[in-house]
Scaffold this motif. Sequence first.
Motif, PDB file in Angstrom:
ATOM      1  N   SER A 132       0.879  -0.626   6.167  1.00 46.35           N
ATOM      2  CA  SER A 132       0.854  -0.582   4.701  1.00 46.35           C
ATOM      3  C   SER A 132       0.100   0.646   4.205  1.00 46.35           C
ATOM      4  O   SER A 132       0.534   1.314   3.254  1.00 46.35           O
ATOM      5  CB  SER A 132       0.194  -1.852   4.148  1.00 46.35           C
ATOM      6  OG  SER A 132       0.899  -3.004   4.551  1.00 46.35           O
ATOM      7  N   ILE A 133      -1.027   0.954   4.837  1.00 42.85           N
ATOM      8  CA  ILE A 133      -1.800   2.136   4.433  1.00 42.85           C
ATOM      9  C   ILE A 133      -1.034   3.408   4.764  1.00 42.85           C
ATOM     10  O   ILE A 133      -1.062   4.378   3.995  1.00 42.85           O
ATOM     11  CB  ILE A 133      -3.183   2.141   5.111  1.00 42.85           C
ATOM     12  CG1 ILE A 133      -3.918   0.836   4.855  1.00 42.85           C
ATOM     13  CG2 ILE A 133      -4.007   3.328   4.604  1.00 42.85           C
ATOM     14  CD1 ILE A 133      -4.104   0.496   3.402  1.00 42.85           C
ATOM     15  N   LEU A 134      -0.340   3.419   5.888  1.00 40.98           N
ATOM     16  CA  LEU A 134       0.486   4.575   6.241  1.00 40.98           C
ATOM     17  C   LEU A 134       1.566   4.804   5.189  1.00 40.98           C
ATOM     18  O   LEU A 134       1.839   5.947   4.788  1.00 40.98           O
ATOM     19  CB  LEU A 134       1.116   4.378   7.624  1.00 40.98           C
ATOM     20  CG  LEU A 134       0.188   4.561   8.821  1.00 40.98           C
ATOM     21  CD1 LEU A 134       0.862   4.064  10.097  1.00 40.98           C
ATOM     22  CD2 LEU A 134      -0.204   6.029   8.978  1.00 40.98           C
ATOM     23  N   TYR A 135       2.178   3.700   4.727  1.00 35.81           N
ATOM     24  CA  TYR A 135       3.199   3.814   3.680  1.00 35.81           C
ATOM     25  C   TYR A 135       2.588   4.397   2.410  1.00 35.81           C
ATOM     26  O   TYR A 135       3.154   5.317   1.792  1.00 35.81           O
ATOM     27  CB  TYR A 135       3.807   2.442   3.392  1.00 35.81           C
ATOM     28  CG  TYR A 135       4.774   2.446   2.233  1.00 35.81           C
ATOM     29  CD1 TYR A 135       6.075   2.904   2.389  1.00 35.81           C
ATOM     30  CD2 TYR A 135       4.375   1.997   0.963  1.00 35.81           C
ATOM     31  CE1 TYR A 135       6.968   2.912   1.325  1.00 35.81           C
ATOM     32  CE2 TYR A 135       5.255   2.002  -0.103  1.00 35.81           C
ATOM     33  CZ  TYR A 135       6.547   2.463   0.078  1.00 35.81           C
ATOM     34  OH  TYR A 135       7.412   2.488  -0.983  1.00 35.81           O
ATOM     35  N   PHE A 136       1.428   3.896   2.007  1.00 38.29           N
ATOM     36  CA  PHE A 136       0.729   4.389   0.814  1.00 38.29           C
ATOM     37  C   PHE A 136       0.444   5.881   0.960  1.00 38.29           C
ATOM     38  O   PHE A 136       0.722   6.677   0.050  1.00 38.29           O
ATOM     39  CB  PHE A 136      -0.565   3.584   0.655  1.00 38.29           C
ATOM     40  CG  PHE A 136      -1.326   3.835  -0.627  1.00 38.29           C
ATOM     41  CD1 PHE A 136      -0.867   4.719  -1.599  1.00 38.29           C
ATOM     42  CD2 PHE A 136      -2.524   3.165  -0.862  1.00 38.29           C
ATOM     43  CE1 PHE A 136      -1.586   4.934  -2.781  1.00 38.29           C
ATOM     44  CE2 PHE A 136      -3.240   3.368  -2.033  1.00 38.29           C
ATOM     45  CZ  PHE A 136      -2.772   4.265  -2.980  1.00 38.29           C
ATOM     46  N   PHE A 137      -0.084   6.266   2.110  1.00 38.28           N
ATOM     47  CA  PHE A 137      -0.455   7.666   2.340  1.00 38.28           C
ATOM     48  C   PHE A 137       0.762   8.585   2.312  1.00 38.28           C
ATOM     49  O   PHE A 137       0.762   9.614   1.617  1.00 38.28           O
ATOM     50  CB  PHE A 137      -1.173   7.781   3.691  1.00 38.28           C
ATOM     51  CG  PHE A 137      -1.498   9.198   4.089  1.00 38.28           C
ATOM     52  CD1 PHE A 137      -2.498   9.904   3.447  1.00 38.28           C
ATOM     53  CD2 PHE A 137      -0.799   9.813   5.119  1.00 38.28           C
ATOM     54  CE1 PHE A 137      -2.808  11.211   3.816  1.00 38.28           C
ATOM     55  CE2 PHE A 137      -1.087  11.108   5.492  1.00 38.28           C
ATOM     56  CZ  PHE A 137      -2.103  11.819   4.840  1.00 38.28           C
ATOM     57  N   PHE A 138       1.798   8.223   3.044  1.00 39.52           N
ATOM     58  CA  PHE A 138       2.967   9.098   3.128  1.00 39.52           C
ATOM     59  C   PHE A 138       3.751   9.140   1.813  1.00 39.52           C
ATOM     60  O   PHE A 138       4.361  10.166   1.490  1.00 39.52           O
ATOM     61  CB  PHE A 138       3.865   8.678   4.288  1.00 39.52           C
ATOM     62  CG  PHE A 138       3.337   9.117   5.621  1.00 39.52           C
ATOM     63  CD1 PHE A 138       3.250  10.465   5.949  1.00 39.52           C
ATOM     64  CD2 PHE A 138       2.914   8.185   6.564  1.00 39.52           C
ATOM     65  CE1 PHE A 138       2.748  10.886   7.165  1.00 39.52           C
ATOM     66  CE2 PHE A 138       2.409   8.587   7.783  1.00 39.52           C
ATOM     67  CZ  PHE A 138       2.325   9.939   8.095  1.00 39.52           C
ATOM     68  N   GLU A 139       3.717   8.050   1.060  1.00 41.45           N
ATOM     69  CA  GLU A 139       4.333   8.086  -0.269  1.00 41.45           C
ATOM     70  C   GLU A 139       3.584   9.049  -1.184  1.00 41.45           C
ATOM     71  O   GLU A 139       4.189   9.757  -1.997  1.00 41.45           O
ATOM     72  CB  GLU A 139       4.363   6.693  -0.884  1.00 41.45           C
ATOM     73  CG  GLU A 139       5.473   5.803  -0.373  1.00 41.45           C
ATOM     74  CD  GLU A 139       6.838   6.243  -0.880  1.00 41.45           C
ATOM     75  OE1 GLU A 139       7.107   6.103  -2.081  1.00 41.45           O
ATOM     76  OE2 GLU A 139       7.637   6.735  -0.059  1.00 41.45           O
ATOM     77  N   GLU A 140       2.255   9.092  -1.040  1.00 40.00           N
ATOM     78  CA  GLU A 140       1.450   9.982  -1.874  1.00 40.00           C
ATOM     79  C   GLU A 140       1.777  11.454  -1.611  1.00 40.00           C
ATOM     80  O   GLU A 140       1.744  12.270  -2.531  1.00 40.00           O
ATOM     81  CB  GLU A 140      -0.042   9.729  -1.635  1.00 40.00           C
ATOM     82  CG  GLU A 140      -0.583   8.511  -2.332  1.00 40.00           C
ATOM     83  CD  GLU A 140      -0.423   8.590  -3.841  1.00 40.00           C
ATOM     84  OE1 GLU A 140      -0.932   9.543  -4.457  1.00 40.00           O
ATOM     85  OE2 GLU A 140       0.234   7.693  -4.411  1.00 40.00           O
ATOM     86  N   ILE A 141       2.074  11.782  -0.383  1.00 37.50           N
ATOM     87  CA  ILE A 141       2.397  13.178  -0.055  1.00 37.50           C
ATOM     88  C   ILE A 141       3.905  13.375   0.078  1.00 37.50           C
ATOM     89  O   ILE A 141       4.355  14.395   0.611  1.00 37.50           O
ATOM     90  CB  ILE A 141       1.687  13.640   1.243  1.00 37.50           C
ATOM     91  CG1 ILE A 141       2.146  12.816   2.453  1.00 37.50           C
ATOM     92  CG2 ILE A 141       0.175  13.558   1.085  1.00 37.50           C
ATOM     93  CD1 ILE A 141       1.610  13.331   3.784  1.00 37.50           C
TER      94      ILE A 141
END
Length: 270
Positions: free
Chosen positions: A110-119
């Motif tokens: 979930s955090i990976l999704y949040f991070f990669f969506e941000e960039i």
Amino acid sequence: MLFSNFKIQFRIFILLTIILLIEGFFYHYSYKLTYLCPDNFIFSQECNNPLFDGMRSGYNPIIWNENRIIETLQCIFLFLTIIYLIKIIHLNKKTKDKFFNLLLILYLASILYFFFEEISWGQHVFNWESNSFFKKYNNQGETNFHNISNLFDQVPRTLLSLWCGLSIFVFKFMKNLNIKNDYLLLILPNKNLKYISYLTLVFIIPDFIIDKFGFHPGYSDIHTININITEIYDFFSFNFIRLSEFQELIFAFYLFNHSYFMKQNKNIDA
């Protein structure tokens, strides 16, 4: 270390919040403040306060635009969170509770999704051009999913709001049940997180109430010299800053501290 002293970093975050609110207020309402007479503090068309720009409104692009200050801070917090979670999963690999391990992996995903969506999955870093699918369906033409549908935007945002804002209350309820300590510490690894939860609620509840009950009258092209009801609602709901971006910054700050405290607990257990 700064990261190990929660009180210091939380005070720094509060100071940053105050600075953002002050700067955001004067930037967003500059068009209105130009009519504020400095001698008697009355709004009048005859006044032209030189401290403010009558053509300025909205949000400072240096702070709030993509890849600028707020989004960069978000990415730093999320990147550090990912590192901590990987270490936690490594420390926890010998446990026999496979379901708990699965929860940790889902949390990391979930955090990976949040991070990669941000960039935008690297587009903001490497500046590649979006393919035809994202150009067609993404409302900003970027390589991400949260600008395609509310399913990928509002649902994750709602879950983050609940996780970061209500975990202290969920913890108080769950600790009275017969639940293993590892699961309780997954919900709230340190009680200091409650301060970030309270801050989260401060920047969510007013906007939520105004939006859900339809109090906001909407925006108009009609320019008023005096303070109008729209500006009052925007002020009390913190919409004179780019609220959605600041909420995401609080989420990222919470997740970073949450993962840090989880790692500290695992180090103690080890």
